[in-house]
Design a protein around this motif. Structure first.
Motif, PDB file in Angstrom:
ATOM      1  N   GLU A 206      53.406 -66.044 -88.238  1.00  0.00           N
ATOM      2  CA  GLU A 206      52.296 -66.509 -89.068  1.00  0.00           C
ATOM      3  C   GLU A 206      51.623 -65.295 -89.679  1.00  0.00           C
ATOM      4  O   GLU A 206      51.700 -64.195 -89.137  1.00  0.00           O
ATOM      5  CB  GLU A 206      51.258 -67.289 -88.242  1.00  0.00           C
ATOM      6  N   CYS A 207      50.941 -65.502 -90.804  1.00  0.00           N
ATOM      7  CA  CYS A 207      50.194 -64.402 -91.402  1.00  0.00           C
ATOM      8  C   CYS A 207      49.163 -64.958 -92.367  1.00  0.00           C
ATOM      9  O   CYS A 207      49.234 -66.132 -92.758  1.00  0.00           O
ATOM     10  CB  CYS A 207      51.131 -63.421 -92.119  1.00  0.00           C
ATOM     11  N   GLY A 208      48.206 -64.125 -92.729  1.00  0.00           N
ATOM     12  CA  GLY A 208      47.194 -64.591 -93.658  1.00  0.00           C
ATOM     13  C   GLY A 208      46.127 -63.551 -93.915  1.00  0.00           C
ATOM     14  O   GLY A 208      46.200 -62.408 -93.450  1.00  0.00           O
ATOM     15  N   VAL A 209      45.128 -63.963 -94.670  1.00  0.00           N
ATOM     16  CA  VAL A 209      43.948 -63.158 -94.959  1.00  0.00           C
ATOM     17  C   VAL A 209      42.798 -63.741 -94.151  1.00  0.00           C
ATOM     18  O   VAL A 209      42.602 -64.954 -94.116  1.00  0.00           O
ATOM     19  CB  VAL A 209      43.615 -63.187 -96.459  1.00  0.00           C
ATOM     20  N   HIS A 210      42.057 -62.876 -93.485  1.00  0.00           N
ATOM     21  CA  HIS A 210      40.922 -63.347 -92.684  1.00  0.00           C
ATOM     22  C   HIS A 210      39.703 -63.497 -93.587  1.00  0.00           C
ATOM     23  O   HIS A 210      39.170 -62.512 -94.098  1.00  0.00           O
ATOM     24  CB  HIS A 210      40.623 -62.383 -91.546  1.00  0.00           C
ATOM     25  N   HIS A 221      37.204 -55.118 -99.233  1.00  0.00           N
ATOM     26  CA  HIS A 221      38.507 -55.704 -98.916  1.00  0.00           C
ATOM     27  C   HIS A 221      38.320 -56.738 -97.805  1.00  0.00           C
ATOM     28  O   HIS A 221      37.480 -56.559 -96.921  1.00  0.00           O
ATOM     29  CB  HIS A 221      39.489 -54.646 -98.404  1.00  0.00           C
ATOM     30  N   LEU A 222      39.146 -57.786 -97.834  1.00  0.00           N
ATOM     31  CA  LEU A 222      39.258 -58.678 -96.687  1.00  0.00           C
ATOM     32  C   LEU A 222      40.380 -58.175 -95.789  1.00  0.00           C
ATOM     33  O   LEU A 222      41.386 -57.637 -96.293  1.00  0.00           O
ATOM     34  CB  LEU A 222      39.578 -60.107 -97.146  1.00  0.00           C
ATOM     35  N   PRO A 223      40.244 -58.319 -94.475  1.00  0.00           N
ATOM     36  CA  PRO A 223      41.354 -57.912 -93.596  1.00  0.00           C
ATOM     37  C   PRO A 223      42.517 -58.896 -93.662  1.00  0.00           C
ATOM     38  O   PRO A 223      42.320 -60.078 -93.964  1.00  0.00           O
ATOM     39  CB  PRO A 223      40.696 -57.926 -92.204  1.00  0.00           C
ATOM     40  N   ILE A 224      43.702 -58.390 -93.403  1.00  0.00           N
ATOM     41  CA  ILE A 224      44.892 -59.240 -93.321  1.00  0.00           C
ATOM     42  C   ILE A 224      45.448 -59.168 -91.905  1.00  0.00           C
ATOM     43  O   ILE A 224      45.174 -58.225 -91.154  1.00  0.00           O
ATOM     44  CB  ILE A 224      45.966 -58.823 -94.342  1.00  0.00           C
ATOM     45  N   TRP A 225      46.221 -60.176 -91.507  1.00  0.00           N
ATOM     46  CA  TRP A 225      46.726 -60.236 -90.148  1.00  0.00           C
ATOM     47  C   TRP A 225      48.110 -60.873 -90.120  1.00  0.00           C
ATOM     48  O   TRP A 225      48.514 -61.547 -91.090  1.00  0.00           O
ATOM     49  CB  TRP A 225      45.772 -61.050 -89.246  1.00  0.00           C
TER      50      TRP A 225
END
Length: 229
Positions: A206-210, A221-225
């Motif tokens: 899974e992945c996305g932008v927090h 910037h928004l963090p990504i994970w």
């Protein structure tokens, strides 16, 4: 499963133009990743002092910083910092020299988290496409020259707006790139400048932008994970 994250924290200066390092730690607490790559974690001028002071990190987070700093007051190398859980074991750590016109660098560490050994690289690449490709080659050469092989994850602000060209094309030859989504600008994200890339042996589950109220104001910037198997 291993959770990783990348965050350009902009020296803790938020979209409200106020420097509040504690907000960065609040956002990291929301993400709850095992390994975090930070960019712009040290001040740019003077002693390059750490924005997240050792006391703040120790007292208000579950993280330890990988020791790669060259300057006494810094936490990272050219602002690049790797954080791992306090329970993790740091097996090796080194700064990576990158070719550049302006100060740029990357950091690398071998860590053991919950019994899993992994090589992690955090980076912040140049605004110039030509220099980004040279820097990407330096990072990939660093991984290729390692004496012992292990799965690797590369994370950071690549400053690459194009979806498949430039340095992303270079990284994609040996690593899978997570489709995390746009992370810049935090108020209205349109650019996928921040990336997570993994080698064979790791799967992006899974992945996305927090996105949270805290994340929208803590940095530009928004963090990504990504969750890795």
């Amino acid at each position: 499963m291993l959770k990783v994250a990348s965050y350009n924290m902009r020296k803790a200066i938020g979209t409200d133009r106020r420097r509040r390092p504690e907000r960065i730690l609040d956002v990291l607490g929301e993400i709850d990743a095992d390994i975090v790559a930070l960019q712009e974690a040290d001040r740019r001028f003077g002693t390059r002092a750490a924005v997240l002071t050792p006391h703040l990190l120790a007292e208000h987070s579950d993280y330890q910083a990988v020791p790669v700093a060259v300057r006494a007051a810094s936490m990272g190398w050219h602002g690049n910092v790797l954080l791992v859980r306090k329970s993790a074991e740091i097996l090796a750590a080194t700064p990576i020299q990158l070719p550049a016109l302006e100060p740029r660098g990357a950091v690398s560490a071998d860590v053991a988290v919950a019994g899993t050994r992994i090589r992690v690289v955090g980076m912040h690449l140049d605004l110039s496409g030509l220099w980004r490709r040279r820097q990407a080659k330096a990072v990939l050469d660093h991984l290729a020259d390692a004496s012992d092989a292990m799965p690797s994850v590369m994370m950071g602000d690549l400053n690459e707006w194009r979806p498949t060209a430039g340095c992303l094309q270079d990284f994609a030859r040996s690593h899978s790139i997570a489709e995390t989504g746009p992370s810049f600008h935090a108020k209205r994200p349109v650019g996928r400048l921040d990336r997570i890339m993994v080698s064979p042996g790791l799967t992006i589950a899974e992945c996305g932008v927090h996105v949270s109220p805290a994340a929208r104001v803590a940095s530009d910037h928004l963090p990504i994970w990504a969750l890795l198997a």
